[in-house]
Design a protein around this motif. Structure first.
Motif, PDB file in Angstrom:
ATOM      1  N   ASN A   8       0.875  -1.172   0.000  1.00  0.00           N
ATOM      2  CA  ASN A   8       0.000   0.000   0.000  1.00  0.00           C
ATOM      3  C   ASN A   8       0.916   1.227   0.000  1.00  0.00           C
ATOM      4  O   ASN A   8       1.943   1.232   0.682  1.00  0.00           O
ATOM      5  CB  ASN A   8      -0.878   0.026   1.250  1.00  0.00           C
TER       6      ASN A   8
ATOM      7  N   TYR B 297       1.150   5.657   0.103  1.00  0.00           N
ATOM      8  CA  TYR B 297       0.447   6.826   0.625  1.00  0.00           C
ATOM      9  C   TYR B 297       1.239   8.088   0.306  1.00  0.00           C
ATOM     10  O   TYR B 297       2.466   8.095   0.353  1.00  0.00           O
ATOM     11  CB  TYR B 297       0.297   6.728   2.155  1.00  0.00           C
TER      12      TYR B 297
ATOM     13  N   ARG C 139       3.293   0.398   3.240  1.00  0.00           N
ATOM     14  CA  ARG C 139       3.123  -0.655   4.226  1.00  0.00           C
ATOM     15  C   ARG C 139       2.847  -1.958   3.504  1.00  0.00           C
ATOM     16  O   ARG C 139       2.350  -1.979   2.386  1.00  0.00           O
ATOM     17  CB  ARG C 139       1.999  -0.344   5.203  1.00  0.00           C
TER      18      ARG C 139
ATOM     19  N   LEU D 201      -7.013 -10.030   3.673  1.00  0.00           N
ATOM     20  CA  LEU D 201      -8.084  -9.142   3.222  1.00  0.00           C
ATOM     21  C   LEU D 201      -8.132  -7.864   4.043  1.00  0.00           C
ATOM     22  O   LEU D 201      -8.443  -6.795   3.524  1.00  0.00           O
ATOM     23  CB  LEU D 201      -9.429  -9.866   3.297  1.00  0.00           C
ATOM     24  N   ALA D 202      -7.843  -7.959   5.320  1.00  0.00           N
ATOM     25  CA  ALA D 202      -7.924  -6.773   6.178  1.00  0.00           C
ATOM     26  C   ALA D 202      -6.616  -6.017   6.234  1.00  0.00           C
ATOM     27  O   ALA D 202      -6.501  -5.029   6.944  1.00  0.00           O
ATOM     28  CB  ALA D 202      -8.376  -7.169   7.568  1.00  0.00           C
ATOM     29  N   GLY D 203      -5.620  -6.472   5.521  1.00  0.00           N
ATOM     30  CA  GLY D 203      -4.390  -5.694   5.426  1.00  0.00           C
ATOM     31  C   GLY D 203      -3.392  -5.938   6.525  1.00  0.00           C
ATOM     32  O   GLY D 203      -2.223  -5.611   6.387  1.00  0.00           O
TER      33      GLY D 203
ATOM     34  N   GLN E 145       3.200   1.842   8.816  1.00  0.00           N
ATOM     35  CA  GLN E 145       3.664   2.531   7.626  1.00  0.00           C
ATOM     36  C   GLN E 145       5.105   2.964   7.832  1.00  0.00           C
ATOM     37  O   GLN E 145       5.509   3.340   8.932  1.00  0.00           O
ATOM     38  CB  GLN E 145       2.792   3.754   7.341  1.00  0.00           C
TER      39      GLN E 145
ATOM     40  N   TYR F  69      -5.566  -0.499  16.251  1.00  0.00           N
ATOM     41  CA  TYR F  69      -4.127  -0.616  16.205  1.00  0.00           C
ATOM     42  C   TYR F  69      -3.594   0.786  16.518  1.00  0.00           C
ATOM     43  O   TYR F  69      -4.092   1.765  15.980  1.00  0.00           O
ATOM     44  CB  TYR F  69      -3.635  -1.031  14.815  1.00  0.00           C
TER      45      TYR F  69
ATOM     46  N   PHE G 286      -0.079   3.409  17.140  1.00  0.00           N
ATOM     47  CA  PHE G 286       1.306   3.580  16.704  1.00  0.00           C
ATOM     48  C   PHE G 286       1.878   4.884  17.275  1.00  0.00           C
ATOM     49  O   PHE G 286       1.159   5.848  17.506  1.00  0.00           O
ATOM     50  CB  PHE G 286       1.380   3.668  15.169  1.00  0.00           C
TER      51      PHE G 286
ATOM     52  N   LYS H 285       4.251  -0.105  18.233  1.00  0.00           N
ATOM     53  CA  LYS H 285       2.823  -0.260  17.948  1.00  0.00           C
ATOM     54  C   LYS H 285       2.190  -1.208  18.943  1.00  0.00           C
ATOM     55  O   LYS H 285       2.866  -2.065  19.530  1.00  0.00           O
ATOM     56  CB  LYS H 285       2.609  -0.781  16.531  1.00  0.00           C
TER      57      LYS H 285
ATOM     58  N   ARG I 268      -5.523   3.275  13.771  1.00  0.00           N
ATOM     59  CA  ARG I 268      -6.330   2.810  12.646  1.00  0.00           C
ATOM     60  C   ARG I 268      -7.245   1.690  13.144  1.00  0.00           C
ATOM     61  O   ARG I 268      -6.948   1.005  14.126  1.00  0.00           O
ATOM     62  CB  ARG I 268      -5.476   2.308  11.482  1.00  0.00           C
TER      63      ARG I 268
ATOM     64  N   ARG J 210      -9.082  -1.902  12.907  1.00  0.00           N
ATOM     65  CA  ARG J 210      -8.690  -3.230  12.428  1.00  0.00           C
ATOM     66  C   ARG J 210      -9.475  -3.632  11.198  1.00  0.00           C
ATOM     67  O   ARG J 210      -9.107  -4.567  10.487  1.00  0.00           O
ATOM     68  CB  ARG J 210      -8.910  -4.258  13.527  1.00  0.00           C
ATOM     69  N   LEU J 211     -10.564  -2.934  10.931  1.00  0.00           N
ATOM     70  CA  LEU J 211     -11.452  -3.338   9.855  1.00  0.00           C
ATOM     71  C   LEU J 211     -10.998  -2.819   8.490  1.00  0.00           C
ATOM     72  O   LEU J 211     -11.446  -3.292   7.462  1.00  0.00           O
ATOM     73  CB  LEU J 211     -12.877  -2.834  10.136  1.00  0.00           C
ATOM     74  N   SER J 212     -10.109  -1.855   8.487  1.00  0.00           N
ATOM     75  CA  SER J 212      -9.713  -1.219   7.237  1.00  0.00           C
ATOM     76  C   SER J 212      -8.658  -2.038   6.516  1.00  0.00           C
ATOM     77  O   SER J 212      -7.657  -2.423   7.100  1.00  0.00           O
ATOM     78  CB  SER J 212      -9.161   0.178   7.520  1.00  0.00           C
ATOM     79  N   ASN J 213      -8.878  -2.295   5.226  1.00  0.00           N
ATOM     80  CA  ASN J 213      -7.855  -2.991   4.447  1.00  0.00           C
ATOM     81  C   ASN J 213      -6.955  -2.016   3.708  1.00  0.00           C
ATOM     82  O   ASN J 213      -6.096  -2.426   2.942  1.00  0.00           O
ATOM     83  CB  ASN J 213      -8.496  -3.958   3.453  1.00  0.00           C
ATOM     84  N   THR J 214      -7.144  -0.746   3.939  1.00  0.00           N
ATOM     85  CA  THR J 214      -6.293   0.255   3.292  1.00  0.00           C
ATOM     86  C   THR J 214      -5.113   0.652   4.165  1.00  0.00           C
ATOM     87  O   THR J 214      -4.163   1.239   3.681  1.00  0.00           O
ATOM     88  CB  THR J 214      -7.084   1.527   2.968  1.00  0.00           C
ATOM     89  N   GLY J 215      -5.185   0.344   5.428  1.00  0.00           N
ATOM     90  CA  GLY J 215      -4.104   0.707   6.342  1.00  0.00           C
ATOM     91  C   GLY J 215      -4.003   2.185   6.635  1.00  0.00           C
ATOM     92  O   GLY J 215      -2.985   2.653   7.131  1.00  0.00           O
ATOM     93  N   LYS J 216      -5.059   2.931   6.335  1.00  0.00           N
ATOM     94  CA  LYS J 216      -4.999   4.368   6.560  1.00  0.00           C
ATOM     95  C   LYS J 216      -4.864   4.664   8.051  1.00  0.00           C
ATOM     96  O   LYS J 216      -5.556   4.101   8.873  1.00  0.00           O
ATOM     97  CB  LYS J 216      -6.250   5.052   6.026  1.00  0.00           C
ATOM     98  N   LEU J 217      -3.966   5.588   8.355  1.00  0.00           N
ATOM     99  CA  LEU J 217      -3.746   6.004   9.732  1.00  0.00           C
ATOM    100  C   LEU J 217      -4.354   7.369   9.981  1.00  0.00           C
ATOM    101  O   LEU J 217      -4.320   8.237   9.107  1.00  0.00           O
ATOM    102  CB  LEU J 217      -2.250   6.073  10.043  1.00  0.00           C
TER     103      LEU J 217
ATOM    104  N   PHE K 205      -3.638  10.484  12.324  1.00  0.00           N
ATOM    105  CA  PHE K 205      -2.545  11.018  13.132  1.00  0.00           C
ATOM    106  C   PHE K 205      -3.043  12.109  14.061  1.00  0.00           C
ATOM    107  O   PHE K 205      -3.953  12.885  13.720  1.00  0.00           O
ATOM    108  CB  PHE K 205      -1.453  11.610  12.242  1.00  0.00           C
ATOM    109  N   GLY K 206      -2.423  12.187  15.237  1.00  0.00           N
ATOM    110  CA  GLY K 206      -2.590  13.352  16.083  1.00  0.00           C
ATOM    111  C   GLY K 206      -1.803  14.520  15.523  1.00  0.00           C
ATOM    112  O   GLY K 206      -1.075  14.384  14.531  1.00  0.00           O
TER     113      GLY K 206
END
Lengths: 117, 115
Positions: free
Chosen positions: A32, A34, A94, A99-101, A106, B32, B34, B49, B94, B96-103, B105-106
């Motif tokens: 992935n 970003y 990352r 499926l959930a990555g 990152q 999750y 970090f 993490k 992030r 746990r349900l996201s498959n994009t891994g988007k974070l 941030f503070g």
């Protein structure tokens, strides 16, 4: 081991000029990817992310676009820069697992400092 | 909506003293979590993490973080601060349900360690 490269390191561009920033990752496959922008040395704004070649998701409507022509290459572009595009641009990757990555963190590149004059 | 709060813009500590950088989060389900550090004009470096299990997570450079589910916090700690720890610290979360891994941030906390 994996490494991430960004270039150029610094860039000064006039308003209205085009932009192309490049990010490449080595030592992994199908990551992935970003693009973030950091203004005034503080908060990070996610601009784009990609889960595969040609797959781009935009987080914030703006003057920028992104492309992923190859698995480990991520490009940030603009046709005409605005003063507000100035900032520190960070690329990150990352590993995708399942499926959930997966819970992978990152990893960030060294960044590009863009100043629009 | 997911969010991360770092309530302190800056934390000042004397070298050798313990340090704490605070982080609270809001996310659906189990998160999750970090911590990253950023030195001037550099990219972010991953510190540690929390995924599951032990609430005390140990990371790089002697840092550790404590996950507290009831307080939805994930504070970064170090028993003895070094001048070289002075940097900008980011907490991120992030789902746990996201498959994009988007974070998410503070806004970051600047740590200043004085000799």
């Amino acid at each position: 081991s994996q490494t991430i490269h960004q270039w150029p390191a610094t860039l000064v561009q006039p308003v209205g000029s085009p932009l192309s920033l490049e990010c490449t990752v080595e030592g992994t496959s199908n990551p992935n990817l970003y693009w973030y922008r950091q203004a005034a040395g503080r908060g990070l704004q996610l601009l784009f992310y990609s889960v595969g070649i040609g797959q781009i998701s935009s987080e914030v409507p703006q003057n920028l676009s992104a492309s992923r022509p190859q698995d480990r290459q991520f490009i940030l572009s603009s046709k005409k820069l605005l003063l507000s595009d100035s900032g520190f641009y960070l690329c990150a990757w990352r590993t995708r697992k399942g499926l959930a990555g997966g819970p992978g963190e990152q990893y960030f590149g060294p960044g590009t400092r863009l100043t629009v004059t | 909506a997911q969010s991360v709060a770092q309530p302190e813009d800056q934390v000042n500590v004397a070298e050798g003293n313990p340090l704490t950088v605070k982080c609270t989060y809001s996310v659906s389900g189990n998160p999750y979590l970090f911590w990253y550090v950023q030195y001037p004009n550099r990219g972010l470096q991953f510190l540690l993490k929390y995924i599951t299990g032990d609430n005390l997570v140990k990371g790089s450079y002697g840092f550790e973080a404590e996950f507290n589910k009831s307080q939805t916090s994930f504070h970064l700690k170090k028993p003895s601060a070094l001048v070289s720890d002075s940097a900008l610290y980011f907490c991120a979360v992030r789902t746990r349900l996201s498959n994009t891994g988007k974070l998410i941030f503070g806004q970051g906390t600047t740590l200043q360690v004085k000799p």
